[in-house]
Write an enzyme that holds these catalytic residues in place. Structure first.
Site, mmCIF file in Angstrom:
data_model
loop_
_atom_site.group_PDB
_atom_site.id
_atom_site.type_symbol
_atom_site.label_atom_id
_atom_site.label_comp_id
_atom_site.label_asym_id
_atom_site.label_seq_id
_atom_site.Cartn_x
_atom_site.Cartn_y
_atom_site.Cartn_z
ATOM 1 C CG PHE A 179 -1.826 1.290 1.125
ATOM 2 C CD1 PHE A 179 -2.993 1.289 0.368
ATOM 3 C CD2 PHE A 179 -1.446 2.481 1.748
ATOM 4 C CE1 PHE A 179 -3.768 2.437 0.250
ATOM 5 C CE2 PHE A 179 -2.230 3.632 1.631
ATOM 6 C CZ PHE A 179 -3.387 3.608 0.886
ATOM 7 C CG ASP A 188 5.682 4.145 1.849
ATOM 8 O OD1 ASP A 188 5.654 4.899 2.839
ATOM 9 O OD2 ASP A 188 4.698 3.979 1.091
ATOM 10 C CE LYS A 220 -1.027 7.171 6.721
ATOM 11 N NZ LYS A 220 -0.717 6.046 5.852
HETATM 12 C C1 LIG Z 1 -0.896 6.113 4.374
HETATM 13 C C2 LIG Z 1 0.190 5.597 3.528
HETATM 14 C C3 LIG Z 1 0.487 6.146 2.269
HETATM 15 C C4 LIG Z 1 -0.340 7.247 1.653
HETATM 16 O O1 LIG Z 1 -0.372 8.421 2.396
HETATM 17 P P1 LIG Z 1 -1.531 9.505 2.099
HETATM 18 O O2 LIG Z 1 -1.157 10.662 2.960
HETATM 19 O O3 LIG Z 1 -2.826 8.865 2.483
HETATM 20 O O4 LIG Z 1 -1.471 9.816 0.647
HETATM 21 C C5 LIG Z 1 1.567 5.639 1.577
HETATM 22 N N1 LIG Z 1 2.303 4.627 2.056
HETATM 23 C C6 LIG Z 1 2.043 4.058 3.262
HETATM 24 C C7 LIG Z 1 2.915 2.947 3.738
HETATM 25 C C8 LIG Z 1 0.972 4.510 4.024
HETATM 26 O O5 LIG Z 1 0.693 3.914 5.190
#
Ligand SMILES: *Cc1c(COP(=O)(O)O)cnc(C)c1O
Length: 430
Positions: free
Chosen positions: A146, A233, A274
């Site tokens: 994701f 990520d 985040k």
């Molecule tokens: C939440 C998340 C995203 C996307 O972030 P948004 O601010 O919702 O665009 C990308 N990668 C990971 C691992 C995430 O948990």
């Protein structure tokens, strides 16, 4: 401001259902206020927040230091665009580079934008530096990843709901199983056009899948050998969530010594979002070296809001809170306690198969088919009992409270969870 009459929860939900696009399936609770680990609904009922806005509010709701930074800067200067300099951005870039051990930072707003940015940097690096022929660069991703919701990102998702009927898809991605070093080696061996490997240190949305202890290290070594960029990520795993400042990293603000025996796997490109802002404002960033970031030149990438002074001040404050309140250490210690308590329950449970996770990013797997409603029903019952959590995929429930949670608050949360699971233990109907 025009006066808006107070609403009941029912009315607020009805408004969203009538006027809002139906792209989420929220629990039926309407939150009005938050402080630390707690949120309150419109009727004044208090809940433990065990989702933390998908780990965006690691520092707790409305942390006073972060809100101070937000309000002070909002009254001074909000947005300049990057057509001009502002006095906050450089300070944030220096602070974050030094804190995370990188040389250069590119600021964006949301997580998906930062992932897109990292993909663009990797592709450009492949052509400008590695010498891959035009339009041939491939990026390796993992099954069940994701990384966000943009067209390119969902192009390499294997979640049918996220993907179906959003084509045509962006090309140039190769998918391999997660936590499979052999699969990575095979792809790297047979493809000379690989620019990068994009990976989550723990697959959060997929259901908190923690890879084998040496997976990231071995994957990084393979990337080095094949001259491929290792992109982490850490939008969900970063900023102390998993018991260290980063899940890829030995840096736990080492005075606390909890990073013993956890070797650093330094990504070539690190993606943060985040909790980078403590949930107060959308702030994301891509960090890397001079050698890689130099492929980005004026005009080649940008964002009107990226690097705005509010974002910069909020992020500095949010990162300061993590350090001063030793949130990595708290996540490590209380995460162990959480799994210990749940494991003790699970050993006698027919309802729950297992608990897994790292730091305060954990999930339980319910003994029922992923298509059943049981996990959702448990979350609804948890809500009634004063704790908010959400199923990730079908039968998996993620528990990720704000990292400012105290030991006694965590134990109270655990007792709500166990009391609720106990009810389902006896009335299993599927
Ligand atoms: C939440 C998340 C995203 C996307 O972030 P948004 O601010 O919702 O665009 C990308 N990668 C990971 C691992 C995430 O948990």
């Amino acid at each position: 401001m025009s006066s808006i009459p107070p609403l009941t929860s029912k009315e607020a939900i009805a408004l969203e259902q009538h006027y809002g696009a139906d792209n989420y399936h929220p629990l039926p609770v309407v939150l009005e206020r938050g402080e630390g680990v707690f949120v309150w609904d419109l009727e004044g009922k208090r809940y433990y927040d065990f989702l933390s806005a998908y780990s965006a509010v690691n520092q707790g709701h409305c942390h006073p230091k972060i809100i101070d930074a937000l309000v002070t800067q909002a009254k001074t200067l909000t947005l300049t665009s990057r057509a001009f300099h502002n006095d906050a951005l450089g300070q944030f870039e220096k602070y974050a580079c030094q804190r995370f051990g990188f040389e250069k930072l590119l600021p964006m707003n949301t997580g998906a934008e930062a992932v897109e940015t990292a993909l663009k940097i990797a592709r450009k690096w492949a052509y400008d530096v590695k010498g891959i022929s035009e339009n041939k660069a491939e990026i390796i991703v993992c099954v069940n990843n994701f990384h966000g919701r943009t067209t390119s990102i969902i192009s390499f998702s294997n979640d049918p709901v996220a993907r179906t009927n959003f084509g045509p898809y962006t090309e140039g991605f190769l998918s391999i199983p997660y936590d499979d070093v052999q699969a990575l080696e095979t792809v790297l061996k047979h493809n000379t056009n690989v620019a990068a490997f994009l990976v989550e240190p723990i697959q959060g949305e997929a259901g908190v899948y923690v890879p084998s202890p040496d997976y990231l290290q071995k994957a990084k070594a393979l990337c080095e050998f094949y001259n491929v960029l290792f992109i982490a990520d850490e939008i969900q795993t970063g900023i102390a969530r998993t018991g260290r400042l980063l899940a890829t990293c030995g840096r736990c603000e080492c005075t606390d010594n909890i990073c013993n025996n956890t070797p650093e796997v330094k990504p070539d490109i690190l993606i943060l979002g985040k909790a980078l802002s403590g949930g107060a404002y959308p702030v994301s960033a891509v960090l890397s070296s001079h050698a890689i970031m130099k492929v980005i030149t004026p005009g080649s990438h940008g964002s009107t809001f990226g690097g705005n002074p509010i974002a910069a001040r909020v992020a500095i404050a949010a990162l300061d809170v993590v350090k001063h309140e030793k949130l990595a250490l708290n996540a490590e210690v209380l995460g162990q306690l959480f799994r210990e308590k749940l494991n003790a329950y699970i050993s006698k449970s027919k309802q729950v198969a297992l608990v897994r996770g790292k730091g305060l990013l954990n999930a339980i797997v319910i003994n029922s088919s992923p298509e059943s409603r049981t996990a959702l029903d448990i979350c609804l019952a948890l809500k009634d009992n004063g704790l908010l959590a959400k199923p990730t995929h079908g039968n998996i429930i993620r528990f990720a409270p704000p990292l400012v949670i105290t030991r006694s608050q965590l134990l109270e949360g655990v007792s709500i969870i166990i009391r609720t699971l106990d009810i389902f233990e006896n009335k299993r109907i599927e």
